[in-house]
Structure formats: structure tokens, C-alpha cells
Design a protein around this motif. Structure first.
Motif, short mmCIF file in Angstrom:
data_model
loop_
_atom_site.label_atom_id
_atom_site.label_comp_id
_atom_site.label_asym_id
_atom_site.label_seq_id
_atom_site.Cartn_x
_atom_site.Cartn_y
_atom_site.Cartn_z
N VAL A 163 -4.26 10.94 1.75
CA VAL A 163 -4.43 9.68 0.68
C VAL A 163 -6.02 9.26 1.21
O VAL A 163 -6.78 8.72 0.94
N LEU A 193 -5.43 1.72 -3.81
CA LEU A 193 -4.08 2.36 -3.28
C LEU A 193 -2.85 1.55 -4.32
O LEU A 193 -1.81 2.22 -4.85
N LYS A 197 -4.32 4.31 -7.90
CA LYS A 197 -3.32 5.47 -7.80
C LYS A 197 -2.31 4.63 -7.98
O LYS A 197 -1.02 5.34 -8.02
N TYR A 199 0.55 3.21 -6.29
CA TYR A 199 1.24 3.54 -5.47
C TYR A 199 2.50 1.98 -5.60
O TYR A 199 2.18 1.48 -5.77
N THR A 200 3.51 2.61 -4.98
CA THR A 200 4.87 1.39 -4.64
C THR A 200 4.12 0.49 -2.81
O THR A 200 3.43 1.06 -2.53
N TYR A 203 5.28 2.52 0.18
CA TYR A 203 4.57 3.66 0.30
C TYR A 203 2.91 3.52 0.49
O TYR A 203 2.33 3.96 1.73
N GLU A 364 4.83 -1.72 -7.98
CA GLU A 364 4.33 -0.27 -8.37
C GLU A 364 2.76 -0.41 -8.86
O GLU A 364 2.65 -1.27 -10.23
#
Length: 436
Positions: A163, A193, A197, A199-200, A203, A364
Motif C-alpha cells: 500500500v 487511502l 482507494k 479502503y475501509t 483497514y 468505506e
């Protein structure tokens, strides 16, 4: 008996050697294969590397020297030192330094064979993370946990590394230096992020946590002096997700389900053992492969050492596990891979009529998203551990007793993990005389 580390001078550099003597007939001498740049890097009194030396990984070399000394001291504690011979010392030496008798002039210990430029350590965070940290601690004990990184931890660390690599490629950064990891980096990284992306939140928190971990190790190894990662703003973001658990009535439905297929039957039994022991899936499957069951005062107990914490735990075998053993003539179910259990447990729960709609919300891409499906579709191997902790709490077992098995470090983490419904909990505590 005498032991010492000493330097053997070479034409340009020196190597760290070791000598052991016990009387006139017992003598062992060998090279650690650690090559150092200068005698000035060596503390002759302490027989250790000086910190802030020009030699790459000086602190890590000291960790290995200390590891060897600790193992020898354990041997001396167990045995009378008068009877310690060179073969005993030699076996420990080979184990710690992974040497095979080659000359130090021909071999540099691979754990520390890291390139340096003009005697200066690399300030490249990614190089340290990938080429040093992951390589070294996948084979050597961490100074914090006193063990090598587990397979699961390494997988998470490698995922986080990828990442970070993707982020610096996205930002067109050629080299990410230790000192670049600051407030600006943190804000841009979180934005990437979250918004790029999607992401949650949890994460993202995991990635930040691993980045902080690697920065911490590098700081302790004197690779940098940047303490921005310790400041309050550089936080691990997190949220509590209302993941499902299976209550006692649902577990009875699963146990009483008639299954003719042996794979389904085996998956069901392994899952139920997890629901009645609280073991992590890795520990549970290790127990299935190599069970250790002991008897004490007419009570059968499961004895296992947890991989993640290295804690030895003893868990009573309850009536559910006894019924599984009885129907299998005293044997545990055969081993199945975690993926196979995950594949079958959803269909098993569907057959057991665990089909009511279930919903949870998680963040998210910075937005709260609701996930709603029949409950059986959310069930996996980890549900077993969550179900054990929650049902054990509802049954009245004190949290600290449950935590002794589950491995949760604080009650705050424990209560975030278990699924205590407020109304059900209110009814439970209403039974106490004070609230009558």
C-alpha cells in the motif's frame, strides 16, 4: 569457565569471533561472520558494538550477541557449569548465528549483509522495511515479543508495504526517506487511502499501525531520529463494527442438523469446537492436527500454546465437545483447511435456518455503508471465536477469565470485540439484588 567475544583483524575490516574455554580439555572458537568497518565501532569492555557506529546494523548485531548470551545463561541455569562442554556451546552458537564453519573472510552473515554508502546507513524507508525489517525478523526474534514474526503478521506487514509503495508511486516520489514521514505525509496518505482507494476505516488503521511499527523498530535500531510517528495526530483510525455472532439457540440448531456429507459434518464439528473454545482459527487447526487433551480431577482439558501471544492456555472440554468426541469414538474430526471450512459453514448455517436478515454499517471511502444480507452469508471461521467470547460473557463468566483464554489485553478491547446487545445486557444485570 571463560567465554568472550573478540575481534579478529583483517586487511581492511574486522570480524567478531567467539571463544569458550572450560578447563584444559574443553575449547571452542568460531566466527560469528559479522564483519565490522572499524575497531572504533567495538566496545572491548562490554564486548558489544558501539551504537551510532559506521557498521551497518550495529544494534541488530548486539541483539544477536545478547540472544546467544541469554541461551547460554539458560543452559548454565539448568546444568552445573562444571559439566558444560564445548559441544553444548557449539550447538547454541550454530543455532543463533547460522554458521557452518566457513571462514569469516569468505562469508558475511546474510542477516546483516545490507549495503551502505561511505559508511552511512541508508535513509530509505522502503529499503529498510522490505530488505532489512521483513527479512531479519522473519528469521530472528523480535526484541519486544521475543519470537519471530508469525506468518499472519508477515502477511499483514507485506500488504501494508505494498500500500505504501503504491502511494509513493501515485505521488511520484522517488525515495521515501524516514524524515519524510511527517504530518504532511500522514494527511496525504490518509486522503489517498480514503478517497482514492476507498479502503475501509479499519483497514486504513491497520496500514497506519504497521507503518508506525516499522518506524518504531527502525528508531530503536538508530536508523533515524524522526519521532513524528509517535505524535497524537499520527493515529491509527478505527471503528467498532457490529459483526454477527451465533447465540446459544443458533449453535444448537447447527449441532442438531443432520448432515450426511462427511465434509460438511467435519466442517460443522470443527466450527463448533471453535465456538466452545474461543481459539483463533490457526490455533484451532493446530489443535485438530496435534491434539493435546489432559485429565485433571475427572475433567478433560485442552492444552495449547497460542501462536500470536505464545501464552499457554488450558480450556475445559464442555458438553458440546464431549458429544463430538463421543460420536467419533473419542477422536477429533479430521483436519480441514480454513478455506474449506469457510466455504461450507455458510451452507450449513443456511440449512440450520439461520436466515434472518442481518445488517451492519462500516465506513468505506469516508462514507458509512450499510451491508444487509441473510445472516448465514456473514458467518465465517472467525465468527466461532466471537461467538465463544460473547456467549461466555452472557453466561456470567467474568471478563478476565474469558480474556485469559481469548488473549485480549484490556477490557476495553474485549468489550469492543464481543457483541453485547444493550437490551439483553440490561435484562441480565437486572437480576442483581441492587437493581431489584
Amino acid at each position: 569457565m571463560k567465554m568472550k567475544f573478540f575481534l579478529r583483524k583483517g586487511s581492511k575490516k574486522s570480524t567478531i569471533n567467539f571463544e569458550f574455554r572450560n578447563g584444559t580439555n574443553s575449547r571452542f572458537r568460531a566466527s560469528t561472520n559479522f564483519v565490522i568497518n572499524s575497531e572504533n565501532d567495538w566496545d572491548f569492555d562490554k564486548q558489544k558494538m558501539k551504537l551510532f557506529s559506521s557498521t551497518v546494523n550495529a544494534k541488530l548485531i548486539n541483539i544477536k550477541l545478547s540472544e546467544f548470551e541469554n541461551l547460554v545463561n539458560e543452559l548454565l541455569y539448568r546444568e552445573n557449569e562444571k559439566y558444560i562442554g564445548d559441544e553444548s556451546i557449539k550447538s547454541i552458537f550454530i543455532k543463533v548465528f547460522e554458521v557452518n564453519g566457513k571462514s569469516a573472510s569468505k562469508v558475511i552473515n546474510e542477516c546483516f549483509n545490507v549495503a551502505s554508502v561511505d559508511g552511512k546507513l541508508s535513509e530509505d524507508f522502503i529499503t529498510y522495511y522490505e530488505k532489512e525489517f521483513l527479512v531479519f525478523y522473519s528469521k530472528n526474534n523480535s526484541p519486544y515479543s521475543k519470537k519471530i514474526l508469525t506468518k499472519g503478521t508477515l502477511t499483514t506487514l507485506k500488504s501494508a508495504l505494498n500500500v505504501v509503495k503504491n502511494f509513493i508511486a501515485y505521488k511520484k516520489i522517488k525515495i521515501l526517506y524516514f524524515n519524510d514521514i511527517n504530518r504532511k505525509f500522514y494527511n496525504e496518505f490518509i486522503d489517498y487511502l480514503t478517497n482514492e482507494k476507498k479502503y475501509t476505516k479499519n483497514y486504513i488503521g491497520t496500514v497506519i499501525q504497521k507503518l508506525k511499527t516499522v518506524m518504531g523498530y527502525a528508531y530503536d535500531e538508530d536508523r533515524h531520529t524522526n519521532l513524528e510517528y509517535k505524535k497524537n495526530y499520527f493515529s491509527k483510525v478505527t471503528e467498532v463494527i457490529n459483526h454477527p455472532y451465533l447465540n446459544s439457540e443458533e449453535l444448537i440448531k447447527i449441532e442438531e442438523l443432520v448432515l450426511e456429507d462427511e465434509y460438511l459434518n467435519t466442517a460443522r464439528d470443527i466450527f463448533l469446537i471453535g465456538c466452545n473454545t474461543g481459539l483463533r482459527i490457526g490455533d484451532l487447526l493446530d489443535f485438530i492436527k496435534k491434539p493435546k487433551i489432559i485429565s485433571k480431577d475427572n475433567t478433560k482439558l485442552i492444552q495449547i500454546s497460542q501462536k500470536k501471544t505464545s501464552n499457554a492456555v488450558v480450556i475445559p472440554i464442555n458438553s458440546v465437545i464431549k458429544r463430538i468426541l463421543d460420536k467419533r469414538d473419542g477422536n477429533l474430526p479430521n483436519y480441514l483447511h480454513q478455506n474449506i471450512i469457510n466455504e461450507h459453514i455458510k451452507s450449513i448455517c443456511k440449512r440450520a435456518k439461520i436466515v434472518d436478515n442481518y445488517s451492519y454499517i462500516r465506513t468505506e471511502g469516508g462514507i458509512e455503508v450499510e451491508h444487509s444480507k441473510p445472516k448465514y452469508k456473514f458467518i465465517c471461521t472467525h465468527t466461532a471465536r466471537r461467538s465463544f467470547c460473547t456467549n461466555a460473557y452472557y453466561s456470567g463468566i467474568p471478563p478476565h477469565d474469558i480474556m485469559a483464554i481469548s488473549g485480549h489485553k484490556t477490557e476495553k478491547i474485549f468489550f469492543n470485540y464481543i457483541k453485547v446487545e444493550k437490551q439483553v445486557n440490561a435484562l441480565r444485570i437486572s437480576k442483581y439484588p441492587f437493581l431489584q
